[in-house]
Design a protein around this motif. Structure first.
Motif, mmCIF file in Angstrom:
data_model
loop_
_atom_site.group_PDB
_atom_site.id
_atom_site.type_symbol
_atom_site.label_atom_id
_atom_site.label_comp_id
_atom_site.label_asym_id
_atom_site.label_seq_id
_atom_site.Cartn_x
_atom_site.Cartn_y
_atom_site.Cartn_z
ATOM 1 N N UNK A 37 33.537 39.350 47.690
ATOM 2 C CA UNK A 37 34.357 39.773 46.562
ATOM 3 C C UNK A 37 33.604 40.706 45.614
ATOM 4 N N UNK A 38 32.859 41.631 46.184
ATOM 5 C CA UNK A 38 32.260 42.706 45.400
ATOM 6 C C UNK A 38 32.952 44.039 45.665
ATOM 7 N N UNK A 39 33.342 44.276 46.905
ATOM 8 C CA UNK A 39 33.847 45.601 47.287
ATOM 9 C C UNK A 39 35.089 46.001 46.497
ATOM 10 N N UNK A 40 36.028 45.079 46.292
ATOM 11 C CA UNK A 40 37.254 45.353 45.547
ATOM 12 C C UNK A 40 36.931 45.927 44.175
ATOM 13 N N UNK A 41 35.894 45.397 43.528
ATOM 14 C CA UNK A 41 35.541 45.794 42.161
ATOM 15 C C UNK A 41 34.560 46.957 42.143
ATOM 16 N N UNK A 42 33.617 47.000 43.117
ATOM 17 C CA UNK A 42 32.659 48.106 43.150
ATOM 18 C C UNK A 42 33.365 49.440 43.338
ATOM 19 N N UNK A 43 34.286 49.506 44.281
ATOM 20 C CA UNK A 43 34.989 50.769 44.520
ATOM 21 C C UNK A 43 35.750 51.201 43.273
ATOM 22 N N UNK A 44 36.303 50.247 42.541
ATOM 23 C CA UNK A 44 37.016 50.585 41.304
ATOM 24 C C UNK A 44 36.055 51.067 40.225
ATOM 25 N N UNK A 45 34.951 50.362 40.022
ATOM 26 C CA UNK A 45 34.060 50.778 38.933
ATOM 27 C C UNK A 45 33.374 52.100 39.258
ATOM 28 N N UNK A 46 33.227 52.416 40.550
ATOM 29 C CA UNK A 46 32.688 53.727 40.932
ATOM 30 C C UNK A 46 33.773 54.796 40.961
#
Length: 576
Positions: free
Chosen positions: A505-514
């Protein structure tokens, strides 16, 4: 005496939107006064707050992981609500991850708990002059003090879960009554929310024991409790998000009238990156750093030096049933990894050199799983490799035991290995304990490297902490090359996060914050078609599996419409 339920909703509006199960509420047949005066009952209230920490292994519809709403995976059952994220059919009324009311209910529990800790009756020990009673009194006083900081951390954690989804949210830090006027409730600015969360982390870190081994009480019961390292780790994550593109680039919102709700202000971007690197370094400096051990077994334990904070669940085999290959007894396919994720695992060319996987390279295309980053095999079940109990090789070629055209077989040509306890025999009803890791040291190392690369490119610590993740036991991938540009190092770090934290559950948020949603989430998800040749070799061909939809409004969640209808001061997020 009538039954008294000690949990109230935060807002009348939130009660309407919070349809989630209430089975973790603390329900008793005694009154509020009796609860608040009892040391044991108040402790039970704290345990109920801990129980609200989400379990990401069974997150959406009791089966889908958030990975299946990213380019990491596809959930096999199209009826699962997770598919709304992928088709773009979610909105302010229909959100598969409707946690607004859930987390505000948890925050309400914390506020009421903090009010209760000052009412606990310790007189039976305080007024007893015996040495043993006085010892119990001092121990209980210390426990209550510790509880308050654990609860304050949990409130900060739940607030950040809201902030990363919604931006600025209402900060409610006292127990509200049901006759409050919620119609004028407004959202706090993103700055105010981030400052509150980090201040609570600082307060908790200053008062809590360093880690579970330093708790002053029975260690076995303290595993899984909030520690100083936990609080420092949340601060590291919060400040990394605060420095990242999404919260510093409000232009995506198309002239949104309340930019203070979705972007930070004051100071400069480099100072935010430095604050993020300093926060990660504070975790690193707080204790002796652990040796990073075996990768796969990490996800089937909660007592590992690499883990900073995790949720441990009761023994079960639900995860295995959800995600085992369709041809295995009771297997339901579940969260199936994508070719996009598989391609992110590098090819080990030599002890010092790694290359990107390339389908245009004939040797790689002919034998696509050879010489790959070992984390690929620890995370993903690929064709013709052993799995399960009793074990057999998984047949993912067309017509195989675990493949198309069998109904509900993997659409991607892969199955999930990470988190699976493969020793369980599902027919025999074997169960095992699963943990959901919220913070572990490799995140802190990569947080530090990412932030440092933005404000101090070329700093030697970037390579040192990137390399720590790559050189863990059983992985030993080639280390970060020297002489790379800042942009190249940035991409290396981002890809390392992708493979190290797959299905966490990092990818969902990492792609958004980047702010890379259009690049990764608005393109067809890919899988692989596998053909078994006459000579028992295999041919592999990447293929599209599902069209995916991402538009700029999806960088943040919409505020639930039911709450806006009642609390009219809640401004909706941009473009919804």
């Amino acid at each position: 005496m009538k039954k008294y339920t000690y949990i109230l909703t935060v807002l009348a509006a939130l009660a309407m939107s919070a349809c989630q199960d209430l089975d973790r509420e603390f329900v008793t047949t005694i009154g509020q006064k009796e609860i608040e005066q009892s040391f044991g009952n108040v402790q039970s209230l704290l345990n109920a707050i801990y129980a609200d920490i989400p379990d990401g292994t069974l997150y959406i519809g009791g089966a889908a992981m958030m990975a299946s709403a990213t380019d990491e995976a596809e959930f096999t059952a199209e009826t699962n609500p997770i598919q709304s994220f992928n088709t773009g059919s979610w909105n302010a009324v229909n959100n598969p991850d409707l946690v607004w009311g859930t987390y505000y209910r948890s925050i309400r529990k914390v506020n009421q708990f903090l009010a209760s800790t000052g009412k606990i009756n310790l007189d039976p020990w305080k007024l007893d002059p015996s040495a043993s009673a006085q010892q119990v009194y001092q121990t209980n006083l210390a426990a209550i003090k510790r509880w308050t900081y654990e609860a304050r951390f949990l409130r900060a954690y739940y607030y950040f879960e809201l902030v990363k989804r919604y931006g600025g949210v209402p900060l409610i830090n006292r127990a509200l009554s049901l006759d409050e006027d919620f119609s004028k409730m407004q959202r706090n600015s993103l700055n105010e929310c981030l400052q509150f969360i980090t201040a609570e982390c600082d307060s908790a870190a200053a008062q809590l024991p360093l880690n579970a081994s330093t708790f002053p009480y029975v260690a076995a019961t303290d595993l899984g409790r909030v520690t100083k390292l936990t609080a420092l780790s949340l601060k590291s994550r919060v400040l990394l998000y605060a420095a990242s593109d999404l919260f510093n680039t409000p232009g995506w919102a198309g002239g949104y009238g309340k930019p203070e709700l979705i972007s930070v202000s004051g100071g400069d971007r480099m100072s935010r990156w430095k604050a993020a690197s300093d926060a990660a370094k504070a975790v690193i400096d707080a204790a002796a750093l652990p040796t990073l051990g075996a990768y796969k077994s990490l996800f089937n334990t909660f007592n590992n030096a690499e883990i900073i904070f995790s949720r441990s669940n009761a023994a079960s085999n639900q995860f295995e049933r959800n995600n085992s290959p369709i041809g295995f007894n009771l297997g339901q396919s579940g969260n199936t990894p994508s070719q996009d994720l598989v391609d992110a695992y590098e090819v080990k060319v030599s002890a010092t050199t790694a290359a990107k996987f390339d389908w245009n390279n004939p040797a790689m295309a002919a034998d696509p799983y050879a010489n790959r980053d070992p984390r690929l095999g620890f995370t993903i079940v690929v064709n013709n490799t052993p799995f399960g109990t009793p074990a057999r090789n998984v047949q993912l070629w067309t017509g195989g035991l675990d493949a198309k055209p069998i109904p509900f077989a993997s659409k991607t040509g892969y199955y999930l290995r990470k988190y699976q306890i493969e020793s369980l025999n599902l027919i025999n009803g074997n169960t095992g304990v699963h943990s959901w890791i919220l913070f572990r040291y490799p995140e802190i190392y990569l947080n530090y490297a990412e932030a440092l690369n933005e404000w101090s490119p070329g700093n030697a610590d970037i390579k040192a902490y990137y390399d720590r993740v790559r050189s863990r036991t059983g992985v030993t991938m080639p280390l970060l090359p020297t002489g790379l540009s800042q942009a190249d190092v940035r991409e290396k770090i981002r890809n390392e996060r992708r493979v190290e934290f797959a299905f966490e559950d990092h990818r969902f948020w990492d792609v958004r914050r980047w702010m890379q949603g259009p690049t990764y989430f608005n393109t067809p998800l890919r899988g692989v078609d596998i053909t078994r040749n006459a000579d028992a070799t295999f041919s592999y061909k990447p293929v599209p599996v599902e069209d995916r939809v991402f538009t700029p409004k999806m960088y943040l969640y919409p505020i639930p419409q039911s709450d806006i209808n009642i609390a009219g001061g809640l401004a909706q997020n941009p473009l919804w």
